[in-house]
Design an enzyme around this catalytic site. Structure first.
Site, PDB file in Angstrom:
ATOM      1  N   HIS A   7       0.836  -1.206   0.000  1.00  0.00           N
ATOM      2  CA  HIS A   7       0.000   0.000   0.000  1.00  0.00           C
ATOM      3  C   HIS A   7       0.864   1.247   0.000  1.00  0.00           C
ATOM      4  CE1 HIS A   7       0.448  -0.602   4.485  1.00  0.00           C
ATOM      5  NE2 HIS A   7       0.590   0.721   4.452  1.00  0.00           N
ATOM      6  N   HIS A  75       3.209  11.663  -6.570  1.00  0.00           N
ATOM      7  CA  HIS A  75       1.819  11.335  -6.875  1.00  0.00           C
ATOM      8  C   HIS A  75       1.600   9.836  -6.806  1.00  0.00           C
ATOM      9  CE1 HIS A  75       3.846  11.213 -10.924  1.00  0.00           C
ATOM     10  NE2 HIS A  75       3.236  10.033 -10.953  1.00  0.00           N
ATOM     11  N   GLU A 122      -2.297  10.704 -10.936  1.00  0.00           N
ATOM     12  CA  GLU A 122      -2.063  10.562 -12.367  1.00  0.00           C
ATOM     13  C   GLU A 122      -2.960   9.465 -12.926  1.00  0.00           C
ATOM     14  OE1 GLU A 122       1.607   9.737 -15.542  1.00  0.00           O
ATOM     15  OE2 GLU A 122       1.859   9.267 -13.410  1.00  0.00           O
TER      16      GLU A 122
END
Length: 262
Positions: A7, A75, A122
């Site tokens: 994660h 990101h 993104e």
């Protein structure tokens, strides 16, 4: 010791607003939750995510709403099918998502939106993985050789792709023989020698390992930073840091079960 990325953790100022954003716009569902006295962790992902797919961990510190984004964290990237970038970007626009960098401004290859806290998301085109599943997480590094060496020596990751321009380079690292659906880490190196501010809106990457203590011992032999050892984390997980100070969690899951099931 070569574990898949389990994660990526980001901190949010309003948990319910963030949950609504990710469940509404990316169709994520709650996979697990951990409630403590001072914070809440919620793990999210697509309903049909691959066994090797990574989750998004949203951390809400009770009573805290403002975080410094910094620029060492870049990101997360999520997947849509090849050839359908424009359609899915327009869907997000129709739903009221912030128009940050549209496909046209990115040469038709990708696009960017922002979540309620300003985290950049993104959108990339891939033929593998569930819709909106996590494709990679980007972090910025000050020395590409050091960063590549860290991931290859400490975690036995392999160099899976690169993009080099006149001013920067992106290097993608992933476990050897990992399924295409697994998340990669993207190392961004800017050639101008700049330094970065870590901020606190970005939390960490997490690597799933078969045996926590064995993996930790391997990292110590390989001279990784002893940031938070297993004993200091109740033998549930541990943390090291890379050469730039990005935090990396190690955790052990049994039979694919979440660390903190509902």
């Amino acid at each position: 010791m070569s574990g898949t990325l389990d994660h990526v953790m980001m901190r949010v100022g309003d948990l319910e607003e963030s949950l609504d954003w990710y469940t509404t716009h990316l169709d994520y569902e709650e996979k697990a939750r951990w409630e403590a006295d001072t914070f809440t962790n919620v793990y999210l992902g697509p309903a049909e995510m691959h066994d090797a797919g990574a989750m998004l961990e949203l951390t809400y510190n009770h009573g805290e709403s403002d975080y410094e984004m910094g620029d060492a964290w870049g990101h997360i990237a999520v997947r849509v099918p090849e050839g359908e970038l424009e359609a899915y970007y327009q869907q997000l626009m129709d739903e009221g998502v912030e128009d940050y960098r549209d496909p046209e401004s990115c040469g038709g290859r990708y696009a960017f939106v922002k979540d309620p806290d300003g985290h950049e998301v993104e959108i990339v085109q891939r033929d593998q993985g569930a819709l909106w599943s996590l494709d990679h997480t980007m972090i910025r590094v000050e020395d590409a050789d050091d960063a590549l060496g860290f991931w290859t020596r400490k975690f036995e990751y392999e160099h899976a792709g690169r993009w080099e321009s006149d001013t920067f380079a992106n290097y993608f690292m992933r476990p050897t023989d990992a399924p295409a659906e697994a998340m990669s880490v993207e190392l961004t190196y800017n050639y101008d020698g700049r330094s970065y501010t870590m901020g606190d809106a970005w939390g960490h990457l997490a690597v799933e390992v078969d045996d926590l203590h064995e993996a930790w011992d391997d990292l110590m032999v390989r001279e990784a930073a002893d940031y938070r050892d297993p004993a200091s984390c109740d033998d549930l997980y541990a943390f090291t840091t890379d050469q730039d100070g990005h935090e990396i969690e190690l955790l052990e899951r049994g039979d694919g079960e979440p660390l903190f099931p509902n």
